[in-house]
Design an enzyme around this catalytic site. Structure first.
Site, PDB file in Angstrom:
ATOM      1  N   GLY B 165       1.102  -7.410  -4.315  1.00  0.00           N
ATOM      2  CA  GLY B 165       0.982  -6.057  -3.759  1.00  0.00           C
ATOM      3  C   GLY B 165       2.094  -5.703  -2.787  1.00  0.00           C
ATOM      4  CB  SER B 167       5.918  -3.184  -5.305  1.00  0.00           C
ATOM      5  OG  SER B 167       6.699  -2.027  -5.523  1.00  0.00           O
ATOM      6  CB  THR B 236       2.457 -13.600  -7.394  1.00  0.00           C
ATOM      7  OG1 THR B 236       2.869 -12.425  -8.116  1.00  0.00           O
ATOM      8  CG2 THR B 236       1.216 -13.294  -6.572  1.00  0.00           C
ATOM      9  CB  SER B 246      17.312 -11.658  -4.349  1.00  0.00           C
ATOM     10  OG  SER B 246      18.301 -12.372  -3.641  1.00  0.00           O
ATOM     11  CD  GLU B 295      11.243  -1.870 -11.731  1.00  0.00           C
ATOM     12  OE1 GLU B 295      11.460  -0.891 -12.451  1.00  0.00           O
ATOM     13  OE2 GLU B 295      11.634  -1.953 -10.551  1.00  0.00           O
ATOM     14  NE  ARG B 442       5.237  -0.952   6.901  1.00  0.00           N
ATOM     15  CZ  ARG B 442       5.137  -1.208   5.615  1.00  0.00           C
ATOM     16  NH1 ARG B 442       5.837  -0.514   4.762  1.00  0.00           N
ATOM     17  NH2 ARG B 442       4.327  -2.157   5.170  1.00  0.00           N
ATOM     18  CE1 TYR B 505      15.657  -5.849   2.737  1.00  0.00           C
ATOM     19  CE2 TYR B 505      15.679  -5.674   5.129  1.00  0.00           C
ATOM     20  CZ  TYR B 505      14.980  -5.757   3.943  1.00  0.00           C
ATOM     21  OH  TYR B 505      13.610  -5.741   3.955  1.00  0.00           O
TER      22      TYR B 505
END
Lengths: 588, 588
Positions: B165, B167, B236, B246, B295, B442, B505
């Site tokens: 979860g 993503s 996972t 990555s 995806e 965040r 990033y």
């Protein structure tokens, strides 16, 4: 002693190959005095008499070879009349220059086979091929590629991409079942470097460029791609992608799938490519990844963006000798998992080790002879190595002076743990030179009724011995069962080390005099060997590919769902089978 | 000081995430005295008061944050009534155990989003989602996978694979246009290691295993996979493959496409897999290669064979400081092309460098304070580094004692060339600890009206400055144009170095108090930033993927022929769109 093996840039005008491997200026010849010489001056092995060569061959194959007992080559090689699709021919003549289209028999024959010994080279030299290219098209631009594909689709003509012609998996063998006109699309006029990006170390090259030419052009810029398959003098960038090729220096430069950052392929349903090359990205499914190993089944590769490197500060050869193959393998295992792996390291078995010795000149210097003798005495008497068991590793190190120094000291320290002894740079370099000569040897021994062939596989570390033993035993069994004359020759080298396994490259020689259809007999044996390779944990291929030669083993390689998926993926880009070369799962 | 960051194996029972990132025992809290603390004891950052944190945030965003001014979370989060396919439900209840099927609102909501800040987390916490999973299915075996896929196909139900979860590309956002029943297929009960091949260093693991659990299980065997995405505590194995993930230590262990040797995926038209894992092989086109980055669009990944390594003899952290980012980038460029690259090296810009400082405890030891002060004096006064320009590289080295020694000495020698100075192991380790805390930050700042998000790209070396400048300028422009309050925060780190480029990033923070639909506004800005990233030579994504968030940029990434090919390839395995999550080119 030069640091680089003498790979000279190819020049297509000087390569009337006459179906054999390599260049016309180079062949092994047997002299009256029993010595063997590699003609010309192309290789470091060229131009001197090898007195131990013929005796070595005679020892391992168990028969005498002589000038008086050569197999005659077919003098006028038959070519069937072409199947011509009138609409296509007319349209092609209207669209392209005259010198881009060839209906000439010699060109057609040259484009009707690859370099597989039995099914291709043997047939063309000593028998006849089954199917011929009906026309040869010389592609000169991406627009040419698009146009020839569109014309072929419109007129229902079959296209077969042709690069260096060095396939050894029957991937270039034309299907006898193909009733349409077959056009061989020779890509070698697309041989330019389109751009060089020095800062990001990327180059865009046309797909028909031959490896040696690519390296020569890059070298002039202080760069190298570093991809060195054994066929580098002849094979093309596009062919490397189509075959999923491996280079001897993959530890430093990667195999082809690591070298390439963008591929452009023209298919009957559009162009597959990335808009820009990507160093590493997560873009979703990457169609490009499926193009490696396409074996000519999908379209024409016109160009690729590849990684390049600055020429290394130093290149150093080295070699090690180990008392047995087992010592060598355990050394390699540790090295692969502890590192650093040098650019290339190859472990040759005892038989190939002795073969390397057989290719030496008989030395003129009494002092050098003494040194050699002393070396041998030291190794076999003092260290107790058995000359019929000891093996050698040949090594290429590249990089900065400091990195190479570090590699060398790590390597030699680790080798000691397995009773490895340094064998000198010269022995190492000799091993690599042999690489380029081996295919010429195939054509040499063929004259004396010996079918020589190589085959390779990737194998997990713990299955190496099993696979090698099984190959040896199955060959022995078949040799006996088929009542073949002489002795059989099987040797191998481990040419690549990976995390979970290695590439094993076998060489085989079978004396076939008096055997009917010897190429078919050899084919049977090879098929049986591939069976035992797979049964014992080896793979269908490490880098030669599947083509038509190994198609029967795809069910042991991919799930039926995967195979069905690939069939549908092919239909997605080529619904009418324009690219009907029928390799791999698309075979008849 | 432990050598490893404290990634503790996850335990699903203890992770009632309540839609936020990470574990329920861990969150940043603001104390009355203005200090900030990370609760619990999970991380090395946990359990002490950080006095410089809030002032740092206030400095960079230009506003005061306070306990009295928090954004209220939606108390009872709305969930639409489920769309139920009666035939499917009946069949599923007959086939599976009760506890494998959940219609519970909380479970449905948890499975209706990933961790994208604006479109997913922000919506669920402060607004409402648009579409909800109608049922959650807990898959426990490959047979379960085959059966649920067959049932979904038969009854025309939509399946969405669900791993950790985590993503951040809206890949788990459910399409509002989907009128069929949507079943979220939670794979995390498939969390076993099926076999370990110690000799060839391969492991077969079920795809639902969470990274940290995989590492814990391997570690007990003296092994490691070494794949460490920042989400490793939650994500996972199957999710890594689906996203083309990555890992921070890719220089030693490779990215996911280098880690995996076999994938098993259950699709509506059969199982895609290799019969056996392959270390490296030329088998023709490899369907497996297309599964990286799928995806969720094709099927359910049930297991994979992955490479594993013996635990390294040593792991060492290190850090370097450079006077400017430019010095750091040039150092990294040389290192990437001369080597050896350590397992991980990251270059953080000045803003993030100072952020790392802000997370330090106010030290109790007068002596330590003195040491810190002396260090700072030396760097800024003696060496003349500008504290608002200097940057840092954090380093992880792994391997044998000797390899690490060699890496360290090479690194530090090269760094000198670019005025780099060693910054100590502690600073290095602190950098890596931050990795796991960032997502918690965040969620912390969101309470105070700050939308914080990360986004990444891969960029050729010569475009690094251009891309970073463009992102900064476009953010400034948008901030002004949209009349947003406070200051904007943009910082970046270079997290991966490749031959032809790097991964950048970015971290962004925007104070949004008083702005209507702030998540939509943020979305606009991010879209504009992706535009300038692509315009200036960056890629669509380095490792987060495309999902729905970046779908508009696929035409700038793949040729139209490639996109059409992928659409057909999808139809080949899923003709009725069972896997209708609609990511990437399959978006609405």
């Amino acid at each position: 002693m030069p640091d680089q093996p003498s790979i000279k840039p190819s020049n297509l005008d000087n390569t009337p190959w006459d179906h054999r491997w390599g260049f016309a200026d180079t062949e092994f010849v047997l002299h009256e005095d029993g010595s063997v010489e590699l003609t010309g001056s192309r290789y470091n092995l060229s131009g001197y008499r090898m007195y131990d060569f013929a005796p070595y061959v005679e020892e391992v194959v168990g028969v005498k070879i002589g000038l008086e007992d050569q197999q005659p080559e077919v003098a006028r090689k038959p070519v069937d009349p072409p199947i011509l699709n009138a609409g296509f021919c007319e349209a092609a003549k209207a669209r392209f220059r005259n010198d881009q289209l060839s209906f000439d028999d010699r060109q057609r024959l040259l484009h009707s086979h690859g370099q597989t010994t039995t099914d291709e080279v043997y047939r063309v030299l000593y028998d006849r091929l089954g199917r011929f290219a009906d026309m040869v098209f010389f592609c000169e631009s991406e627009q040419d590629a698009k146009d020839i594909v569109a014309l072929a689709k419109r007129h229902d003509v079959c296209l077969v991409p042709y690069g260096g012609g060095t396939s050894v998996s029957c991937a270039l063998k034309l299907p006898e079942s193909e009733k349409r006109m077959i056009v061989s699309v020779d890509m070698r006029r697309m041989n330019r470097i389109e751009w060089i990006d020095r800062e990001n170390l990327r180059v865009c090259a046309q797909a028909g460029i031959i490896g040696a030419d690519l390296e020569a052009k890059l070298s002039a810029e202080g760069l190298t791609c570093g991809h060195e398959p054994d066929s580098i003098e002849l094979s093309t960038l596009g062919g490397w992608i189509a075959t999923n090729a491996s280079g001897m220096k993959k530890n430093r430069y990667g195999n082809i799938e690591h070298v390439v950052e963008n591929i452009t392929m023209v298919t009957p349903e559009g162009v597959i490519e990335q808009v820009a090359p990507l160093c590493r990205a997560s873009i979703g499914m990457q169609p490009q990844n499926l193009l490696f190993g396409n074996e000519g089944n999908l379209g024409l590769i016109t160009r690729a963006v590849i990684k390049v490197h600055r020429l290394p500060e130093v290149t150093r050869y080295g070699s090690l000798v180990f008392p047995t193959i087992d010592h060598g393998v355990r050394f390699l295992y540790d090295l692969a998992h502890g590192g650093p792996l040098p650019a290339s390291i190859r472990l040759v078995d005892n038989i190939q080790f002795r073969f390397g010795m057989a290719l030496k000149a008989r030395t003129d210097s009494a002092f050098q002879a003494l040194v050699d003798k002393a070396k041998k005495y030291f190794v076999t008497r003092i260290k107790g190595f058995d000359p019929h068991k000891m093996v050698a590793a040949t090594i290429v190190m590249e990089g900065s002076r400091e990195e190479v120094r570090h590699q060398r000291s790590s390597l030699y320290r680790l080798a000691k743990k397995y009773q490895g002894m340094p064998g000198g740079a010269e022995a190492g370099q000799r091993g690599y030179m042999l690489t380029y000569a081996i295919a010429y040897i195939r054509d040499f021994v063929a004259k004396f009724h010996i079918i020589g062939e190589t085959f390779e596989t990737s194998v997990p570390w713990d299955k190496i011995t099993r696979v090698c033993d099984a190959v040896y035993q199955k060959t022995a069994e078949k040799h006996k069962e088929l009542n073949l004359p002489g002795r059989f020759y099987v040797s191998y080298r481990i040419t690549q080390a990976y995390h979970s396994g290695v590439c094993i490259y076998f060489m085989m020689g079978l004396y076939m005099k008096g055997i009917e259809k010897p190429d078919r007999v050899y084919g049977q044996i090879e098929h049986a060997l591939r069976e035992v390779i797979l049964e014992n944990g080896g793979s269908i291929s490490h880098h030669h590919g599947v083509g038509k030669l190994r198609k029967d083993f795809m069910k042991q390689t991919l799930s039926s769902g995967s195979i069905e998926f690939l069939k549908r993926a092919k239909r997605a880009v080529d619904p009418t089978n324009v690219f009907g070369v029928r390799n791999n799962i698309f075979s008849d």
